[in-house]
Design a protein around this motif. Structure first.
Motif, short mmCIF file in Angstrom:
data_model
loop_
_atom_site.label_atom_id
_atom_site.label_comp_id
_atom_site.label_asym_id
_atom_site.label_seq_id
_atom_site.Cartn_x
_atom_site.Cartn_y
_atom_site.Cartn_z
N THR A 183 44.54 31.84 61.52
CA THR A 183 44.52 30.39 61.27
C THR A 183 44.57 29.68 62.62
OG1 THR A 183 46.94 30.33 61.09
CG2 THR A 183 45.71 30.61 59.03
N GLY A 184 44.42 28.37 62.57
CA GLY A 184 44.50 27.60 63.81
C GLY A 184 43.29 27.74 64.70
N ARG A 185 42.16 28.08 64.10
CA ARG A 185 40.93 28.22 64.88
C ARG A 185 40.41 26.83 65.25
NH1 ARG A 185 37.11 30.97 61.07
NH2 ARG A 185 35.86 31.49 62.88
N PRO A 186 39.66 26.73 66.35
CA PRO A 186 39.09 25.43 66.73
C PRO A 186 38.21 24.88 65.60
CG PRO A 186 38.78 27.04 68.49
CD PRO A 186 39.31 27.79 67.29
N VAL A 187 38.26 23.57 65.42
CA VAL A 187 37.54 22.91 64.34
C VAL A 187 36.58 21.88 64.91
CG1 VAL A 187 37.81 21.50 62.26
CG2 VAL A 187 39.54 23.19 62.83
N ALA A 188 35.34 21.95 64.47
CA ALA A 188 34.36 20.94 64.87
C ALA A 188 34.70 19.61 64.21
CB ALA A 188 32.96 21.37 64.48
N SER A 189 34.40 18.54 64.86
CA SER A 189 34.68 17.21 64.34
C SER A 189 34.03 17.03 62.96
CB SER A 189 34.15 16.16 65.31
OG SER A 189 34.35 14.87 64.79
N GLY A 190 34.82 16.53 62.02
CA GLY A 190 34.30 16.25 60.68
C GLY A 190 34.26 17.46 59.75
N THR A 191 34.81 18.58 60.17
CA THR A 191 34.83 19.76 59.31
C THR A 191 36.27 20.18 59.03
OG1 THR A 191 34.72 21.34 61.14
CG2 THR A 191 32.62 20.62 60.21
N GLU A 192 36.44 20.90 57.94
CA GLU A 192 37.77 21.38 57.58
C GLU A 192 38.07 22.69 58.30
OE1 GLU A 192 39.19 21.06 53.47
OE2 GLU A 192 37.15 20.43 52.98
N PRO A 193 39.33 22.92 58.63
CA PRO A 193 39.68 24.18 59.31
C PRO A 193 39.39 25.39 58.42
CG PRO A 193 41.65 22.84 58.91
CD PRO A 193 40.48 22.07 58.40
N ARG A 194 38.91 26.46 59.05
CA ARG A 194 38.60 27.69 58.32
C ARG A 194 39.45 28.82 58.86
NH1 ARG A 194 34.71 27.08 54.75
NH2 ARG A 194 34.09 29.26 54.70
N GLY A 195 39.91 29.65 57.94
CA GLY A 195 40.72 30.80 58.32
C GLY A 195 40.00 32.09 58.00
N LEU A 196 40.58 33.19 58.46
CA LEU A 196 40.02 34.51 58.22
C LEU A 196 41.07 35.40 57.56
CD1 LEU A 196 38.40 35.11 61.75
CD2 LEU A 196 37.25 34.28 59.68
N VAL A 197 40.68 36.06 56.49
CA VAL A 197 41.53 37.07 55.86
C VAL A 197 40.94 38.42 56.24
CG1 VAL A 197 42.36 38.05 53.69
CG2 VAL A 197 42.15 35.57 53.93
N VAL A 198 41.78 39.27 56.83
CA VAL A 198 41.34 40.59 57.26
C VAL A 198 41.97 41.63 56.35
CG1 VAL A 198 41.22 42.23 59.18
CG2 VAL A 198 41.23 39.75 59.64
N THR A 199 41.12 42.47 55.75
CA THR A 199 41.61 43.56 54.90
C THR A 199 41.00 44.88 55.37
OG1 THR A 199 39.82 43.22 53.29
CG2 THR A 199 41.90 42.10 52.85
N ARG A 200 41.74 45.95 55.14
CA ARG A 200 41.22 47.28 55.46
C ARG A 200 40.32 47.71 54.31
NH1 ARG A 200 43.59 50.52 59.03
NH2 ARG A 200 45.59 49.51 58.67
N PHE A 201 39.11 48.14 54.64
CA PHE A 201 38.18 48.60 53.62
C PHE A 201 38.72 49.88 52.99
CE2 PHE A 201 34.35 50.67 51.98
CZ PHE A 201 33.82 49.63 51.24
N LEU A 202 38.69 49.95 51.71
CA LEU A 202 39.21 51.08 50.95
C LEU A 202 38.27 52.27 51.09
CD1 LEU A 202 41.45 51.87 48.90
CD2 LEU A 202 39.92 51.07 47.12
N GLN A 203 38.76 53.34 51.70
CA GLN A 203 37.92 54.52 51.93
C GLN A 203 37.33 55.04 50.62
OE1 GLN A 203 40.28 57.40 54.16
NE2 GLN A 203 38.79 57.16 55.79
N HIS A 204 36.08 55.46 50.70
CA HIS A 204 35.35 56.07 49.58
C HIS A 204 35.14 55.12 48.41
CE1 HIS A 204 35.94 59.72 51.84
NE2 HIS A 204 37.23 59.59 51.75
N SER A 205 35.24 53.82 48.65
CA SER A 205 35.00 52.86 47.58
C SER A 205 33.65 52.18 47.79
CB SER A 205 36.10 51.80 47.54
OG SER A 205 36.03 50.97 48.68
N MET A 206 33.15 51.59 46.70
CA MET A 206 31.85 50.93 46.75
C MET A 206 31.88 49.67 45.90
SD MET A 206 29.35 54.19 46.08
CE MET A 206 30.41 54.94 44.85
N PRO A 207 31.15 48.64 46.30
CA PRO A 207 30.95 47.50 45.42
C PRO A 207 30.09 47.96 44.23
CG PRO A 207 30.07 47.04 47.62
CD PRO A 207 30.50 48.46 47.60
N PHE A 208 30.25 47.29 43.10
CA PHE A 208 29.56 47.74 41.89
C PHE A 208 28.05 47.72 42.06
CE2 PHE A 208 28.38 43.56 40.59
CZ PHE A 208 27.45 43.73 39.58
#
Length: 169
Positions: A49-74
């Motif tokens: 959080t707390g990333r630089p924000v361009a004028s007129g835009t809402e702040p954006r954050g990043l959620v980081v997750t560990r990819f589940l080994q041996h898994s696949m999207p459907f």
């Protein structure tokens, strides 16, 4: 809807999802709460959080997750070719996930095949939640909340299968 990028570091794969900052903060907290309950979810490892924000835009954050080994999207599972029985196994895995989330008091609000990862083990699929941004934790769920979540799941899954039919025949 939200950009997701994958990176590797020290032999692990991480998914980095960009969201509005307040939504990212909420999703990260939801994933941590579900993980603490021992539910099948991806492992949340960071919140930016707390990333630089361009004028007129809402702040954006990043959620980081560990990819589940041996898994696949459907969609990856389906694109490799599945029998009708295997398609039903995917649905069973998603239903099992939803039941366990409901028993823990979690209202998903966006249950779909796309919001889960699937892992095949001993001929059976297991589903893991990857998207909790619309979720809510409660002590218990009412019958109305469960029915509403099932209605959302029914609509989302039907739409996903219609998309697949249009794309893969």
């Amino acid at each position: 809807r939200n950009p997701v990028r994958f990176v590797t570091h020290d032999g692990s794969i991480y998914a980095i999802k960009e969201l509005l900052e307040h939504v990212a903060t909420r999703e990260y907290a939801m994933l941590r709460a579900l993980e603490a309950l021992g539910l099948p979810v991806v492992e949340p490892v960071g919140l930016v959080t707390g990333r630089p924000v361009a004028s007129g835009t809402e702040p954006r954050g990043l959620v980081v997750t560990r990819f589940l080994q041996h898994s696949m999207p459907f969609r990856h599972v389906i694109s490799r070719g599945v029998t009708p029985a295997q398609a039903y196994q995917l649905l069973d895995a998603l239903a099992d996930l939803l039941v366990n989330l409901h028993l823990a008091g979690f209202f998903w609000g966006d249950c779909s095949l796309s919001n889960a990862l699937f892992r095949l083990d001993a001929g059976r699929y297991s589903a893991y939640l990857v998207d909790a941004e619309t979720g809510e934790m409660h002590m218990t769920l009412s019958n109305g909340q469960r029915r509403h979540d099932l209605s959302i799941a029914d609509e989302n899954v039907a739409g996903e299968f219609m998309d697949l039919k249009a794309g893969f025949g």
